[in-house]
Structure formats: C-alpha cells, structure tokens
Design an enzyme around this catalytic site. Sequence first.
Site, PDB file in Angstrom:
ATOM      1  N   TYR A 137       0.863  -1.110   0.064  1.00 53.52           N
ATOM      2  CA  TYR A 137       0.005   0.024  -0.025  1.00 53.52           C
ATOM      3  C   TYR A 137       1.015   1.129  -0.101  1.00 53.52           C
ATOM      4  CZ  TYR A 137      -3.857   3.114   1.234  1.00 53.52           C
ATOM      5  OH  TYR A 137      -4.804   4.101   1.132  1.00 53.52           O
ATOM      6  N   TYR A 182      -5.147   5.128  -7.472  1.00 51.57           N
ATOM      7  CA  TYR A 182      -5.446   5.160  -6.069  1.00 51.57           C
ATOM      8  C   TYR A 182      -6.711   4.652  -5.980  1.00 51.57           C
ATOM      9  CZ  TYR A 182      -5.766   7.227  -1.414  1.00 51.57           C
ATOM     10  OH  TYR A 182      -5.813   7.157  -0.067  1.00 51.57           O
TER      11      TYR A 182
END
Lengths: 390, 135
Positions: free
Chosen positions: A290, A340
Amino acid sequence: MNLRSQTAIAGLGITKQGKVYDYNHVGFAVEAVRLALADAGLRREDLDGLLLNPGLSWGEAAMGSFQLQQAMGLRDLRLSSVMNAGGASAAAMIQHAAQAIAAGVCTTVACVFSDAPLKPPATKAEKKDGGGSAGAYGFARGLDAAYGQFGVNALYALVAQRHMHLYGTTNDHLGAIAVAQRQWANKNPQAQFYDTPMTIEDYRRSRWVVEPFHLFDCCLVSNGGLAVIVTAAERARDLKKPPVYIRGMGQGHPGGDPGETLASGAVLAKATAFTMAGIALSDIDVVELYDCYTFTVLVCLEDYGFCKKGEGGPFVADGKIAPGGSLPVNTGGGQLSSFYMWGMTPVSEAVIQLRGDGGARQVPGAGVALVSGNGGILSTHSTLVLAGAP
Amino acid sequence: MAEYGKPVPAITPEMRPFFAAAKRHQLVVQRCCGCGTHRFPARELCSNCWSREAEWVAVSGTGEIFSFNVMHQVYHPGFAAEVPYAVVAVKLKEGAKMTSSLVGVKPHDIRIGMPVRVVFEDLTDEVTLPKFAPA
Ligand SMILES: [Zn+2]
C-alpha cells in the site's frame, strides 16, 4: 481451523481509472462488480455477499452496501456490510469474505471499492475557489487548521521527517521508490503514467506539496471502481479464470503514536498471515504494498523484514525494487503512478501477476504475492498472501 | 483589532479552559487524576488508565521540536501569503504533544530536537493561540 487456500479470488473488475467522469461513486462500484462477474464467468444471481469499502465520495453514508445492493438489484444477500479501516480495508474485506465462506455463511462475495472525488475540469470561475483533490483531501479540524495544517499529506510528512532525522533517510531514497514505481507504470497500459518516464532529476524538480514530500511522493487521487469476487477454492477451479488462492491473511493495528514508533502494523499482520500460509519471506515473488506515499513503501519494506528498521533508504537506493531488480515491488506502478483505489490497487496487481496477465510488466514465475493495506497514519494494517497454487 | 484572515478555532466546551488560560497567556493541558499522564487536546477519558477524572494544569511551556513539515500548498486563503510555512509538533517537557507554529525561525532552519518555549498570539478578542519560539 486453518483457512489456508480454502478460498480464492475468482474475478477481478477494474473500471477506467483517474480523471474519468463516466459515473459517480455508485456507478463506478456497479461497473466494477459487473466487470468482476464477467471476468469470473458468474452472474449477479450468484452473489450472496457484498462488502463495500466506501471512498470519500460516499461521505459518512451509513449502509452504503445496502445502497449499492439496491443500485445493482441484488436480492437475498446473506452477507452485507460496509467496512472501513482506511487503506487496510481491501485486504480486510477479502479476509472477512474468506472467513464467511469458509464458515459456510455464504458462498460468493463481491468486495468493492469506489470513489469519485475528482470533478470535471473547472470553469475559470470555479477555479478561483480551489477544489480538486486539495479540496477533497484537505480537511482539517480546529487547532490544526488554525496553524495551517491541512490534510493527510501533512500528517504523514511529520512521521517521515522523524524517520529522516533518526535514520538518515533522504529525499533521494524516497525518490528511488517513486522512480522505480514509475518504471513499472510505464509498462502498464491501465496506469495513468503509462509510457511517461520519470528520472530522479524529474523527481527532484517536481514541486513540493508538503516537505519532505514532493508531488511524486504522493498517490494519485483517482476516480474509479475496483471489485474482486471471492468464493470457495474448489468452486473457483471450475470458473473462467485460474483461481488466485488466498493462502494467508492477517491484520495488525498498532495503536499509539506513529511518530514515536515509526512502524506500521505489518509486523503483527505478517506473523498471522505468514503462519497461515506456511511461508517465509524468501518464498515471496512479488510484493504489492500500500503506497499512499513513497514513505509508506519504505516503512513497510522494513516492517515486513526485507531490511532492518531504519535501513529502508539504502535498501531501495540500488534499484532492486524496479523492473529487472531482485525484489519486484508495486509492479503495476502502484498508487503513486498507476491509480489510487485505496487497498484495492495492490490487490488487483497481485491477481494480475499471479494469473500471468502482466504483459510487459509480468514478473516471470510469479507464484506467491505479498499484498498489504495500510490506513490512517500507519494506524491500521492488513496482509494477504495470494498464490497461484494452493 | 484588524480583521484576522486565518481559521479561528472554535471554543468547544471541552477546550474552554485551554482558551481561557491562553487568553491570560498561560499554557494549560489536561492531567489525568488517575495516573498523572499529561495529554492534549482535551479528551473525555485517559487512554492509559481509562479514568474520566482530569484537571487542567499549567505546564512549563518548554519542550522540543518533535517533528515538523513545510506546507507548500494553499488550502486556505489566509495562508496564501505565507507559503511555504512550517507546522511543528512540539513535545512538551511534561510529555504531551501539540501541533503549533514556530515563530522567528525560517522553515529550513528548523531542526528536530530544538528546544522551544511557548509564546502567545492574540488572534481575536476571544481567541489567543499558543505558538512556540526558540528557547
Ligand atoms: Zn490516566
């Protein structure tokens, strides 16, 4: 009960990503599920579970999963919920789905994320009011706003600055991560920075957002939706695409002050997930971390044990996480250079790699992938070990 | 008093003692009656011992720069003329941390560990904001 490889990801749906305005957040979610079902060769009647990680555009809307169910015309779900642990939600949703399926609560779960914080290009009058991603992510409360501290960028910057102070981490170290991920994105047609190279000089010249972060240290706020379908491994083997086995899963939520610890919840999440999967770090072929910031990648490489605490900077500096390097990290370009979708970005790239669908960016022999999610200011963490074979 | 263009914090009931003290140019934080931990901003209970009892106490107003950032983006027009400006996290001698501004130091001269002391800036008739200066 060990859940190792009892469940699998059977379908993946990725809508158009980035500055796209085809749908609002609900529409992107429906489109992502439609694509994921088609990918798996399933019909919407096959779904009996729905988990939603709502992006910012969903607001504080309670019962977003019910809203999405209504939008999709789904009947008689046996599992439905909103999950929100920030960027750790994606892997946590998949864990929740896998546990429910293994326990016999339901059979087929769509795990969904969508967001549409970007507005179409503003008129001149609208531009004067600011807006854009700074508007959507620039929130602040009381005293923080009084001192001029707005948004998550500023809060992560405080943690990064301490890491730099204590360990000698430099901007060029962070830049090495940005450049490596850009090189991966250059090979990914779905990435917003496909075929758009960036050098370390470009990185150094990119504008500051909030020091120590340049523009290219921060993820690309995106419109879009992403969904995966989770089902029993045995059933997944009869479906259209090769199963991506969920071999291990875990979470770690450290609490405390991240500025003091400079650590994520990866240590704890990894321990649970790797024990379930029966693997060691050396078994990992691709790493999908992440990456809300370059800094998050650096910290997580340390916390997963790829290098020692504080040594993330020198570790990434030699290009080993770039294409052709010994440790392929964020092979689709990640959230910094591709798109994203909170924790769904790393999940989706792992599925693509394990299916061998990576095209120009395919890592040869990718059999085991480490996937992580991270939320808050290093506040929540989730880990998945995904694999092409049980 | 001239028009103040930046966000003025609302005086919420739980933070009223803090703003009242700031107006007198005194820095106060909460101290837990159960375990003595100093904390800021105001909270209903102590995360260390779960006691609900706390008192506002004057602190030394000295501490050090725990971390800082330098804001380059304009999120609020009141700060447009100042970018780039720094926001600091100060660790008080008593342990509590505060978000603040460091006055009299250029952003790139700020160092983690710098000793600092509190100063006060009167924003409006009601609100005074504690800031910090090199000690
Ligand atoms: Zn206490």
